[in-house]
Design a protein around this motif. Structure first.
Motif, PDB file in Angstrom:
ATOM      1  N   MET A  84      45.248  32.878  37.582  1.00  0.00           N
ATOM      2  CA  MET A  84      46.005  33.207  36.391  1.00  0.00           C
ATOM      3  C   MET A  84      46.516  34.649  36.378  1.00  0.00           C
ATOM      4  N   LEU A  85      47.838  34.758  36.450  1.00  0.00           N
ATOM      5  CA  LEU A  85      48.497  36.059  36.350  1.00  0.00           C
ATOM      6  C   LEU A  85      49.611  35.926  35.312  1.00  0.00           C
ATOM      7  N   PRO A  86      49.333  36.281  34.046  1.00  0.00           N
ATOM      8  CA  PRO A  86      50.395  36.209  33.043  1.00  0.00           C
ATOM      9  C   PRO A  86      51.473  37.258  33.328  1.00  0.00           C
ATOM     10  N   LEU A  87      52.717  36.797  33.392  1.00  0.00           N
ATOM     11  CA  LEU A  87      53.861  37.677  33.607  1.00  0.00           C
ATOM     12  C   LEU A  87      54.670  37.714  32.315  1.00  0.00           C
ATOM     13  N   CYS A  88      54.974  38.918  31.841  1.00  0.00           N
ATOM     14  CA  CYS A  88      55.684  39.079  30.572  1.00  0.00           C
ATOM     15  C   CYS A  88      57.137  39.463  30.832  1.00  0.00           C
ATOM     16  N   PHE A  89      58.042  38.799  30.118  1.00  0.00           N
ATOM     17  CA  PHE A  89      59.464  39.051  30.296  1.00  0.00           C
ATOM     18  C   PHE A  89      60.108  39.454  28.979  1.00  0.00           C
ATOM     19  N   GLY A  90      61.043  40.407  29.079  1.00  0.00           N
ATOM     20  CA  GLY A  90      61.813  40.830  27.919  1.00  0.00           C
ATOM     21  C   GLY A  90      60.946  41.391  26.815  1.00  0.00           C
ATOM     22  N   GLY A 139      23.540  42.338  51.802  1.00  0.00           N
ATOM     23  CA  GLY A 139      24.905  42.785  51.542  1.00  0.00           C
ATOM     24  C   GLY A 139      25.837  41.591  51.390  1.00  0.00           C
ATOM     25  N   ALA A 140      27.040  41.821  50.857  1.00  0.00           N
ATOM     26  CA  ALA A 140      27.977  40.713  50.653  1.00  0.00           C
ATOM     27  C   ALA A 140      29.377  41.254  50.419  1.00  0.00           C
ATOM     28  N   HIS A 141      30.354  40.376  50.636  1.00  0.00           N
ATOM     29  CA  HIS A 141      31.733  40.694  50.273  1.00  0.00           C
ATOM     30  C   HIS A 141      32.394  39.434  49.715  1.00  0.00           C
ATOM     31  N   VAL A 142      33.505  39.614  49.018  1.00  0.00           N
ATOM     32  CA  VAL A 142      34.233  38.497  48.421  1.00  0.00           C
ATOM     33  C   VAL A 142      35.044  37.788  49.505  1.00  0.00           C
ATOM     34  N   SER A 143      34.832  36.481  49.644  1.00  0.00           N
ATOM     35  CA  SER A 143      35.638  35.713  50.600  1.00  0.00           C
ATOM     36  C   SER A 143      36.722  34.897  49.905  1.00  0.00           C
ATOM     37  N   ALA A 144      36.543  34.599  48.626  1.00  0.00           N
ATOM     38  CA  ALA A 144      37.563  33.899  47.849  1.00  0.00           C
ATOM     39  C   ALA A 144      37.389  34.266  46.379  1.00  0.00           C
ATOM     40  N   LEU A 145      38.507  34.412  45.674  1.00  0.00           N
ATOM     41  CA  LEU A 145      38.457  34.809  44.262  1.00  0.00           C
ATOM     42  C   LEU A 145      39.599  34.132  43.521  1.00  0.00           C
ATOM     43  N   ARG A 146      39.254  33.494  42.408  1.00  0.00           N
ATOM     44  CA  ARG A 146      40.284  32.839  41.601  1.00  0.00           C
ATOM     45  C   ARG A 146      40.060  33.171  40.131  1.00  0.00           C
ATOM     46  N   ARG A 147      41.094  33.696  39.483  1.00  0.00           N
ATOM     47  CA  ARG A 147      40.971  33.968  38.039  1.00  0.00           C
ATOM     48  C   ARG A 147      41.335  32.697  37.285  1.00  0.00           C
ATOM     49  N   THR A 148      40.428  32.260  36.424  1.00  0.00           N
ATOM     50  CA  THR A 148      40.590  30.989  35.729  1.00  0.00           C
ATOM     51  C   THR A 148      40.892  31.146  34.244  1.00  0.00           C
ATOM     52  N   ALA A 149      40.746  32.349  33.705  1.00  0.00           N
ATOM     53  CA  ALA A 149      41.060  32.558  32.291  1.00  0.00           C
ATOM     54  C   ALA A 149      41.318  34.037  32.044  1.00  0.00           C
TER      55      ALA A 149
END
Length: 307
Positions: free
Chosen positions: A53-59, A194-204
């Protein structure tokens, strides 16, 4: 020769399903070209590795984008244990490897409570924060590391969804300013390997919680191909949807007139404090704030388009 017209007046919010491997700004500019939109902005970056989820704002919707910047967010994140990277995710170089004993949900759940509620995070070097006018990621790419001050963030929810081999998937609900990469790195250190992010998804993000409502880049491109930018514009959502956390105030014709002149007004039975959504006969006209004396002052008014 006259100056070339710079795009169309397009108003609204697109809930883009950001594809992996592009920056948030690259995604924004691609959609902006598809819509032939004059004015656009996004509401806080997602890392190139991240999707969702990436809200894009126009105008005129860019006037309310700040409210989304401050909103809480939710992610589904997969962590790979046993390897630490310089960026905190799979896009970076591995700088340390450690052995991973058997990874279990029980072992993870034992360390998670210390990362819930109000916690402090040290922002990663690979971030867009500035120090003495320079982005931290620019300094990091030059091999320079500078001291960063811890920041307080809030982790509302942190649960283990799945564990498979040396990877674990978590559900995270957090406040603005939270670095999920840092959260995963800190969990990895607390557990040991130790750890690192291998996948990331924004859901809200804020009021937007329906991942089924996300629009893919392919859908945008298909709409433009079939019916031009106007067809793709039909995929945008009304800007007031971004503001559902605030109460509505309905203005009659006279009060709406004074508000549009920038004047505070008395509104019977209005909220006692805070931000409010302002509606007139023609619909949403912007945001106002309740003053100490109880009047409502306009703060983010929306321009009415001709035609």
């Amino acid at each position: 020769m006259g100056r070339r017209r710079r795009g169309r007046n397009v108003d609204g919010i697109l809930l883009l399903d950001k594809p992996r491997g592009v920056t948030s700004n690259q995604a924004l500019q691609r959609v902006r070209r598809l819509l032939d939109a004059r004015k656009a902005g996004h509401t806080g970056s997602l890392d190139p590795l991240a999707t969702g989820m990436l809200p894009l704002c126009f105008g005129e919707a860019t006037k309310v984008s700040g409210f989304l910047l401050d909103a809480d967010k939710r992610y589904r994140v997969t962590a790979r244990f046993g390897a630490v990277t310089d960026t905190g995710d799979a896009e970076g170089a591995v700088i340390e490897t450690r052995p991973v004993s058997e990874l279990t949900a029980e072992a993870l759940e034992a360390v998670l409570p210390r990362f819930q509620g109000d916690i402090e995070q040290v922002p990663p070097m690979y971030s867009a924060l500035k120090q003495q006018g320079r982005r931290l990621y620019d300094l990091a790419r030059e091999g320079t590391e500078v001291e960063r001050q811890p920041r307080e963030v809030t982790i509302h929810e942190l649960t283990v969804v799945d564990v498979a081999g040396e990877e674990a998937t978590f559900e995270v609900a957090c406040s603005k300013g939270t670095y999920v990469r840092t959260l995963i790195a800190d969990i990895g250190d607390a557990l040991g390997p130790g750890a690192h992010v291998s996948a990331l998804r924004r859901t809200a993000l804020g009021p937007f919680r329906d991942v089924g409502a996300l629009v893919s880049m392919d859908t945008m491109e298909a709409a433009v191909e079939e019916g031009g930018p106007q067809a793709a514009e039909g995929l945008l959502r009304p800007m007031e949807e971004a503001l559902e956390a605030w109460p509505d105030v309905r203005l009659g014709r006279d009060l709406a007139f004074y508000v549009r002149q920038g004047q505070p007004v008395w509104v019977p039975q209005a909220p006692a404090s805070g931000w409010v959504r302002l509606f007139a006969d023609e619909g949403f006209i912007g945001m106002g704030v309740v003053l100490e004396d109880g009047r409502i002052a306009p703060k983010r008014l929306i321009a009415r388009r001709a035609g």
